[in-house]
Design a protein around this motif. Structure first.
Motif, PDB file in Angstrom:
ATOM      1  N   GLN A 231      -0.144   0.600  -1.308  1.00 32.29           N
ATOM      2  CA  GLN A 231      -1.326   1.292  -1.803  1.00 32.29           C
ATOM      3  C   GLN A 231      -1.116   2.800  -1.766  1.00 32.29           C
ATOM      4  N   ASP A 232      -1.508   3.482  -2.842  1.00 30.14           N
ATOM      5  CA  ASP A 232      -1.427   4.941  -2.808  1.00 30.14           C
ATOM      6  C   ASP A 232      -2.772   5.518  -2.383  1.00 30.14           C
ATOM      7  N   TYR A 233      -3.160   6.692  -2.869  1.00 30.64           N
ATOM      8  CA  TYR A 233      -4.292   7.419  -2.299  1.00 30.64           C
ATOM      9  C   TYR A 233      -5.291   7.828  -3.370  1.00 30.64           C
ATOM     10  N   THR A 234      -6.550   7.887  -2.972  1.00 31.82           N
ATOM     11  CA  THR A 234      -7.603   8.357  -3.868  1.00 31.82           C
ATOM     12  C   THR A 234      -8.137   9.695  -3.378  1.00 31.82           C
ATOM     13  N   ASN A 235      -8.413  10.589  -4.304  1.00 35.96           N
ATOM     14  CA  ASN A 235      -8.892  11.924  -3.952  1.00 35.96           C
ATOM     15  C   ASN A 235     -10.397  11.871  -3.663  1.00 35.96           C
ATOM     16  N   PRO A 236     -10.863  12.418  -2.529  1.00 32.21           N
ATOM     17  CA  PRO A 236     -12.287  12.378  -2.211  1.00 32.21           C
ATOM     18  C   PRO A 236     -13.118  13.360  -3.029  1.00 32.21           C
ATOM     19  N   LEU A 237     -12.456  14.280  -3.740  1.00 31.71           N
ATOM     20  CA  LEU A 237     -13.156  15.327  -4.496  1.00 31.71           C
ATOM     21  C   LEU A 237     -13.018  15.093  -5.995  1.00 31.71           C
ATOM     22  N   PRO A 238     -13.988  15.569  -6.774  1.00 30.75           N
ATOM     23  CA  PRO A 238     -13.959  15.349  -8.227  1.00 30.75           C
ATOM     24  C   PRO A 238     -13.017  16.337  -8.920  1.00 30.75           C
TER      25      PRO A 238
ATOM     26  N   TYR B  68       2.657  -2.643  -6.403  1.00 31.78           N
ATOM     27  CA  TYR B  68       2.184  -1.259  -6.271  1.00 31.78           C
ATOM     28  C   TYR B  68       0.726  -1.214  -6.690  1.00 31.78           C
ATOM     29  N   LEU B  69      -0.135  -0.765  -5.785  1.00 35.00           N
ATOM     30  CA  LEU B  69      -1.580  -0.696  -6.021  1.00 35.00           C
ATOM     31  C   LEU B  69      -2.013   0.756  -6.190  1.00 35.00           C
ATOM     32  N   ASN B  70      -2.389   1.123  -7.402  1.00 34.78           N
ATOM     33  CA  ASN B  70      -2.848   2.475  -7.717  1.00 34.78           C
ATOM     34  C   ASN B  70      -4.369   2.519  -7.552  1.00 34.78           C
ATOM     35  N   VAL B  71      -4.840   3.321  -6.596  1.00 36.75           N
ATOM     36  CA  VAL B  71      -6.280   3.428  -6.331  1.00 36.75           C
ATOM     37  C   VAL B  71      -6.810   4.827  -6.632  1.00 36.75           C
TER      38      VAL B  71
END
Length: 427
Positions: free
Chosen positions: A244-251, A322-325
């Motif tokens: 799993q990769d990473y998601t940005n908390p900001l827009p 590979y999980l793109n989140v």
């Protein structure tokens, strides 16, 4: 065997992990392969999480005790305790591993640790600077494999490494904005004894191409050791590994409420009211830093995908996904709507005025000296701000849906995307 008894047994096994380490890789493989088929089939099937804060459950609350290197379970030690305490791995009962719908999985083990680095996969975290007092994650994995048939492994690794860490990147950009909002240029020397960086973050401030390359190599080496160990300890060889990769908390940009305040905006010298409003919304950040932050998130995605591709080449028979989140929080990031942080999927930045356990939801009315004091609490007692800009409980529940999709898909690469109405799609 009840879940409680299984967990107790795992803790005991971690305490004796030195005996496991004494075995050679060949012995590990032979021992696993020699176990009777009936014995292996009788073991409970297990899902395991390894890596850093985005899989440990940082930000989701409901943190459970964590066994230290001596096998002693550590409960919450207090807000002023050293941050290397094992508890601050922040393994949450609300982590995605525990929220995912995983048919056929009977037991779940969260071995990840907030702040985890590639070093911590094969070596005890306490042996590096700022590491926590926990055993190597592979040692913990070996202990789990003694009493469980590992069928699913969630790996979240790469955002922290020898070159950069997510926490440092986040604090750098937030601190620059806070300094810009509360401190005038003439106060550099008079109040703070030297220059304080106030410019928005650029891509190079977060991670240079050379640093990303070094982090990719470091992460690849750690994951290679993980896959080798799994081949040794899982007798039936049937396990899916989800990267799993990473998601940005900001827009990508702030809602207008957060960049318009009585005519003041980021182009003006002083905007304390705007700064306080962004802090309350959870996003004390320059608008000009947002693009750099998303480039950084994208680079982390490329890093994780690169590691997965390399492992496919080196372990051609392995079941890897590979999980793109990176779009899993679309429409629900901090300050993406006017009611932020209500309804978002990430934790706002929250500081404490000393290790009080009371997060400050507003900085309105504080002067520059108080702001400096409050910021220093985060430096001295990192646990007071450690949850900032991580998925919250709702966010980890979404990541649990992403994991469930990755566990069931026939595809080797999947993207987990949140639509405007909140629907999660895995494709």
């Amino acid at each position: 065997m009840s879940k409680i008894r299984r967990i107790a047994l795992v803790v005991a096994l971690v305490a004796t992990v030195s005996a496991v380490d004494a075995l050679s890789a060949t012995s590990d493989r032979s021992s696993a392969a020699a176990r009777p088929v009936a014995e292996v089939a009788a073991l409970p099937t297990a899902a395991v999480a390894l890596g850093d804060s985005f899989v440990s459950g940082e930000g989701a609350g409901a943190y459970t005790s964590v066994a230290d290197v001596n096998g002693v379970p550590q409960e919450f030690p207090g807000w002023s305790a050293p941050n290397n305490n094992a508890f601050f791995c922040h393994r949450s009962a609300n982590a995605s591993l525990h929220k995912a719908n995983l048919p056929g999985i009977q037991a779940r083990f969260n071995l990840a640790c907030s702040g985890g680095q590639p070093h911590d996969i094969a070596s005890a975290s306490i042996n590096r600077t700022s590491g926590r007092n926990v055993s190597a994650q592979l040692d913990q994995l070996r202990a789990v494999a003694q009493t469980n048939d590992i069928d699913l492994v969630l790996v979240g690794l790469g955002s922290n490494n020898s070159s950069f860490t997510f926490g440092d990147v986040a604090s750098k950009c937030a601190n620059r904005f806070v300094a810009d909002a509360w401190t005038g240029w003439w106060e550099f020397w008079a109040y703070l004894g030297g220059p304080v960086e106030q410019a928005p973050c650029s891509a190079g401030d977060l991670a240079t191409p050379a640093q990303v390359s070094a982090a990719t190599a470091e992460t690849t080496n750690a994951v290679r050791q993980l896959l080798t160990t799994l081949d040794q300890v899982d007798p039936d060889g049937q396990h899916r590994i989800v990267f799993q990769d990473y998601t940005n908390p900001l827009p990508f940009d702030l809602e207008s409420k957060f960049h318009e305040e009585d005519g003041r905006d980021d182009s003006r010298d002083k905007f304390r009211d705007l700064g306080a409003e962004r802090y309350a919304g959870g996003c004390p950040i320059h608008r000009a830093s947002l693009a750099a932050g998303h480039l950084f998130s994208g680079n982390l995605g490329t890093l994780v995908q690169s590691v997965a591709n390399t492992m496919r080449t080196e372990f051609p028979s392995a079941d890897l996904v590979y999980l793109n989140v990176q779009r899993a929080f679309d429409g629900a990031r901090l300050c993406e709507s006017a009611n932020s942080p209500t309804g978002t999927l990430a934790t706002p930045i929250r500081l404490q005025d000393g290790p009080t356990g009371v997060p400050l939801t507003s900085l309105s009315g504080y002067d520059k000296i108080a702001i400096q004091r409050i910021a220093n609490s985060c430096v001295s007692y990192f646990q007071t701000c450690q949850e900032s800009w991580h998925p919250n409980a709702a966010g980890h529940a979404v990541l649990g849906q992403c994991l469930a999709g990755a566990a069931a898909t026939p595809n080797r690469t999947v993207a987990c995307v949140r639509s405007g109405n909140g629907t999660i799609t895995i494709s």
